[in-house]
Motif scaffolding. Structure first.
Motif, PDB file in Angstrom:
ATOM      1  N   ARG A 238      43.673  40.650  45.530  1.00  0.00           N
ATOM      2  CA  ARG A 238      42.807  40.036  44.523  1.00  0.00           C
ATOM      3  C   ARG A 238      42.064  41.114  43.753  1.00  0.00           C
ATOM      4  O   ARG A 238      40.877  41.366  44.004  1.00  0.00           O
TER       5      ARG A 238
ATOM      6  N   LEU B 287      42.102  37.149  39.478  1.00  0.00           N
ATOM      7  CA  LEU B 287      43.423  36.650  39.109  1.00  0.00           C
ATOM      8  C   LEU B 287      43.509  35.146  39.320  1.00  0.00           C
ATOM      9  O   LEU B 287      42.869  34.599  40.210  1.00  0.00           O
ATOM     10  N   SER B 288      44.328  34.492  38.512  1.00  0.00           N
ATOM     11  CA  SER B 288      44.664  33.089  38.764  1.00  0.00           C
ATOM     12  C   SER B 288      45.911  33.058  39.648  1.00  0.00           C
ATOM     13  O   SER B 288      46.433  34.100  40.054  1.00  0.00           O
ATOM     14  N   ASP B 289      46.412  31.873  39.939  1.00  0.00           N
ATOM     15  CA  ASP B 289      47.637  31.766  40.715  1.00  0.00           C
ATOM     16  C   ASP B 289      48.828  32.275  39.905  1.00  0.00           C
ATOM     17  O   ASP B 289      48.775  32.360  38.670  1.00  0.00           O
ATOM     18  N   GLU B 290      49.907  32.596  40.598  1.00  0.00           N
ATOM     19  CA  GLU B 290      51.127  33.040  39.929  1.00  0.00           C
ATOM     20  C   GLU B 290      51.606  31.937  38.985  1.00  0.00           C
ATOM     21  O   GLU B 290      51.611  30.754  39.340  1.00  0.00           O
ATOM     22  N   VAL B 291      52.012  32.326  37.780  1.00  0.00           N
ATOM     23  CA  VAL B 291      52.378  31.321  36.777  1.00  0.00           C
ATOM     24  C   VAL B 291      53.886  31.125  36.655  1.00  0.00           C
ATOM     25  O   VAL B 291      54.334  30.112  36.109  1.00  0.00           O
TER      26      VAL B 291
ATOM     27  N   TYR C 263      36.717  39.675  35.797  1.00  0.00           N
ATOM     28  CA  TYR C 263      37.536  38.517  36.110  1.00  0.00           C
ATOM     29  C   TYR C 263      38.355  38.794  37.369  1.00  0.00           C
ATOM     30  O   TYR C 263      38.551  39.941  37.765  1.00  0.00           O
TER      31      TYR C 263
END
Length: 217
Positions: free
Chosen positions: A180, A192-196, A190
């Motif tokens: 992370r 990270l978001s989930d894998e896209v 910021y």
């Protein structure tokens, strides 16, 4: 519709690094930065000409790149406007920077000896990369026709990775779902978001890592 504008900054999002270097008196300097990119085991660092890290890296020719996770954001923010430079450069004075001799103590972080370089590793950072200087290139416009910045190419000579980040069943592959990183985007923090989307490159990388593990046994 796209607009033609002149953005105040071009800082679209890169991982934060705490760069450890040795001052001339052998004390430790820690500087947060995020103008960095990797290719293989080499990394390019963009640093201002007047920064203490630039002076130290030019002189000592080695450093540690400590990568904080989102869990270390408070310490990183505390360090953000501290500088090891004394006197503080005028442009940094205008930005609210102040000189600090012992950044490690002020940040609440701790450090340990490195194995191959003189600078210390930051204990709380899950990834710690010992590095040596390969080349340095001036760029940008500074005062009195001097370069405003330097691009340093460093080579990683030892990588220390928190055990929990390693992919199960491998020895040399970091799990991106567990890592992370702290991201700086337009001077704001910021995560990270989930894998896209699935990545075929990642699948190839994992196969190579597993092959390398098997070959080392």
């Amino acid at each position: 519709m796209h607009l033609s504008i002149e953005p105040s900054i071009l800082y679209f999002g890169t991982p934060v690094i705490l760069v450890s270097t040795l001052n001339e008196d052998r004390t430790l300097n820690i500087a947060p930065m995020s103008s960095a990119w990797w290719l293989g085991w080499n990394c390019m660092l963009g640093l201002g000409s007047s920064s203490q890290t630039t002076k130290n890296l030019t002189r000592e020719k080695e450093c540690v790149l400590n990568l904080p996770s989102v869990a270390q954001v408070d310490a990183v923010d505390l360090l953000a406007k501290l500088t090891g430079a004394d006197p503080v450069p005028p442009h940094k004075v205008a930005m609210g920077y102040r000189h600090a001799r012992n950044k490690l103590q002020l940040s609440g972080l701790t450090a340990s000896e490195s194995e191959l370089v003189g600078a210390l590793r930051i204990d709380q950072c899950p990834i710690q990369l010992e590095a040596v200087l390969e080349t340095a290139h001036p760029f940008g416009n500074g005062s009195a026709q001097r370069p405003g910045c330097w691009a340093f190419e460093v080579r990683i000579v030892r990588a220390h990775i928190e055990e929990e980040l390693i992919v199960n069943g491998t020895r040399n592959h970091i799990d991106p779902d567990k890592w992370r990183p702290l991201i700086m985007s337009f001077c704001r923090f910021y995560g990270l978001s989930d894998e896209v989307h699935r990545s075929t490159l990642a699948e190839t990388s994992l196969r190579v890592a597993k092959f390398s593990d098997h070959a080392c046994r």
